[in-house]
Design a protein around this motif. Structure first.
Motif, mmCIF file in Angstrom:
data_model
loop_
_atom_site.group_PDB
_atom_site.id
_atom_site.type_symbol
_atom_site.label_atom_id
_atom_site.label_comp_id
_atom_site.label_asym_id
_atom_site.label_seq_id
_atom_site.Cartn_x
_atom_site.Cartn_y
_atom_site.Cartn_z
ATOM 1 N N THR A 100 0.697 -1.218 -0.014
ATOM 2 C CA THR A 100 0.120 0.120 0.034
ATOM 3 C C THR A 100 0.890 1.440 0.129
ATOM 4 O OG1 THR A 100 -1.834 -1.256 1.203
ATOM 5 C CG2 THR A 100 -1.713 1.379 1.341
ATOM 6 N N LYS A 129 2.458 1.803 -3.396
ATOM 7 C CA LYS A 129 1.510 2.783 -4.086
ATOM 8 C C LYS A 129 1.138 4.027 -3.927
ATOM 9 C CE LYS A 129 -0.850 -1.520 -5.662
ATOM 10 N NZ LYS A 129 -0.621 -1.623 -7.137
ATOM 11 N N ARG A 187 -8.437 3.679 0.623
ATOM 12 C CA ARG A 187 -8.992 3.160 -0.628
ATOM 13 C C ARG A 187 -7.823 2.582 -1.270
ATOM 14 N NH1 ARG A 187 -13.100 6.191 -4.777
ATOM 15 N NH2 ARG A 187 -13.140 4.287 -6.171
ATOM 16 N N ILE A 188 -6.535 2.964 -1.292
ATOM 17 C CA ILE A 188 -5.370 2.332 -1.925
ATOM 18 C C ILE A 188 -5.353 0.890 -1.222
ATOM 19 C CG2 ILE A 188 -3.082 2.401 -2.380
ATOM 20 C CD1 ILE A 188 -3.194 5.420 -2.704
ATOM 21 N N HIS A 232 -7.454 -0.779 0.359
ATOM 22 C CA HIS A 232 -8.626 -1.695 0.061
ATOM 23 C C HIS A 232 -8.580 -2.328 -1.396
ATOM 24 C CE1 HIS A 232 -12.606 -2.867 -1.029
ATOM 25 N NE2 HIS A 232 -12.615 -2.332 -2.229
ATOM 26 N N ASN A 233 -7.817 -1.654 -2.350
ATOM 27 C CA ASN A 233 -7.774 -2.132 -3.508
ATOM 28 C C ASN A 233 -6.621 -2.943 -3.669
ATOM 29 O OD1 ASN A 233 -9.641 -0.655 -4.754
ATOM 30 N ND2 ASN A 233 -8.266 1.079 -5.348
ATOM 31 N N MET A 253 -8.165 -6.453 -1.967
ATOM 32 C CA MET A 253 -9.088 -6.998 -3.060
ATOM 33 C C MET A 253 -8.192 -7.542 -4.050
ATOM 34 S SD MET A 253 -11.982 -6.875 -2.084
ATOM 35 C CE MET A 253 -11.384 -6.777 -0.185
ATOM 36 N N ASP A 254 -7.184 -7.049 -4.522
ATOM 37 C CA ASP A 254 -6.344 -7.779 -5.669
ATOM 38 C C ASP A 254 -5.627 -8.972 -5.011
ATOM 39 O OD1 ASP A 254 -6.587 -5.695 -7.412
ATOM 40 O OD2 ASP A 254 -4.738 -4.962 -6.921
ATOM 41 N N THR A 273 -14.920 1.559 -1.058
ATOM 42 C CA THR A 273 -14.758 0.061 -1.917
ATOM 43 C C THR A 273 -14.899 -0.080 -3.362
ATOM 44 O OG1 THR A 273 -16.897 -0.560 -1.027
ATOM 45 C CG2 THR A 273 -15.066 -1.146 0.438
ATOM 46 N N ASN A 274 -15.384 1.170 -3.839
ATOM 47 C CA ASN A 274 -15.797 1.026 -5.463
ATOM 48 C C ASN A 274 -16.704 0.234 -5.516
ATOM 49 O OD1 ASN A 274 -15.017 2.604 -7.492
ATOM 50 N ND2 ASN A 274 -13.855 0.799 -8.272
#
Length: 199
Positions: A56, A59, A81-82, A84-85, A88-89, A166-167
């Protein structure tokens, strides 16, 4: 030696973009505990959480250096949010198991009325054993459901904020909460746990 006391996270991020590495050190020290707690709650494994935390921040650094951050007053939200992504990846690479899948036989309309969510809203004093049981059940939820419960009850985020972070759509965020509650109620019934609250 410049003091960063009184500076916002957003100001520190912009200072780092201009080349001040100590501003990033300060930013990291301010945000790391909250961010790691969030990651750890979702993935439930310290080594995995460490890896995700490090990825994270790699990034975050990359995005800052490429000018992909603008001061919106929500730096913590942005890095969450980063994270979270990244989580999820990681989950996409794993084989996830789902306790409850939506179908015609588990209509969510049945969750109206006295649900765990309603009870949380109506009572401020929670029986200690009930809280322990709820946390234990939360640990057994699939990650997307556990994440929504964490954001809602531990970070006091609105469903709109959860959806944005979480988009997903607000309906999806609400659906995940409903399935989390449905799963927790099922677990409580299976283990004969009374989710009674003291007023």
């Amino acid at each position: 030696m410049k003091s960063f006391e009184g500076m916002t996270d957003e100001s520190l991020a912009l200072l780092y973009v201009k080349g001040n590495n100590r501003a990033f050190d300060e930013l990291l020290s301010r945000t790391q505990t909250k961010l790691f707690t969030y990651i750890m709650f979702v993935v439930r494994d310290h080594d995995i959480a460490d890896d995700i935390f490090q990825e994270t921040f790699v990034k975050v650094i990359t995005k800052l250096q490429h000018g992909q951050y603008t001061d919106s007053g929500k730096f913590q939200f942005w890095i969450t949010r980063i994270a979270h992504n990244v989580i999820m990846d990681w989950y996409r690479q794993q084989q996830g198991r789902h306790i409850v899948e939506p179908n015609a036989e588990n209509d969510l309309q049945n969750l109206r009325g006295a649900s765990v969510l309603d009870t949380y809203r109506e009572s401020e004093i929670i029986n200690e054993q009930v809280l322990i049981d709820v946390k234990r059940m939360m640990n057994n939820l699939p990650a997307p459901q556990r994440e929504v419960v964490y954001m809602r009850f531990y970070q006091q985020m609105s469903f709109k904020e959860i959806a944005e972070l979480t988009n997903v759509s607000i309906n999806t965020a609400l659906g995940r909460m409903r399935y989390a509650l449905l799963n927790m109620r099922r677990m409580a019934k299976e283990h004969q746990i009374e989710l009674a609250l003291e007023a």
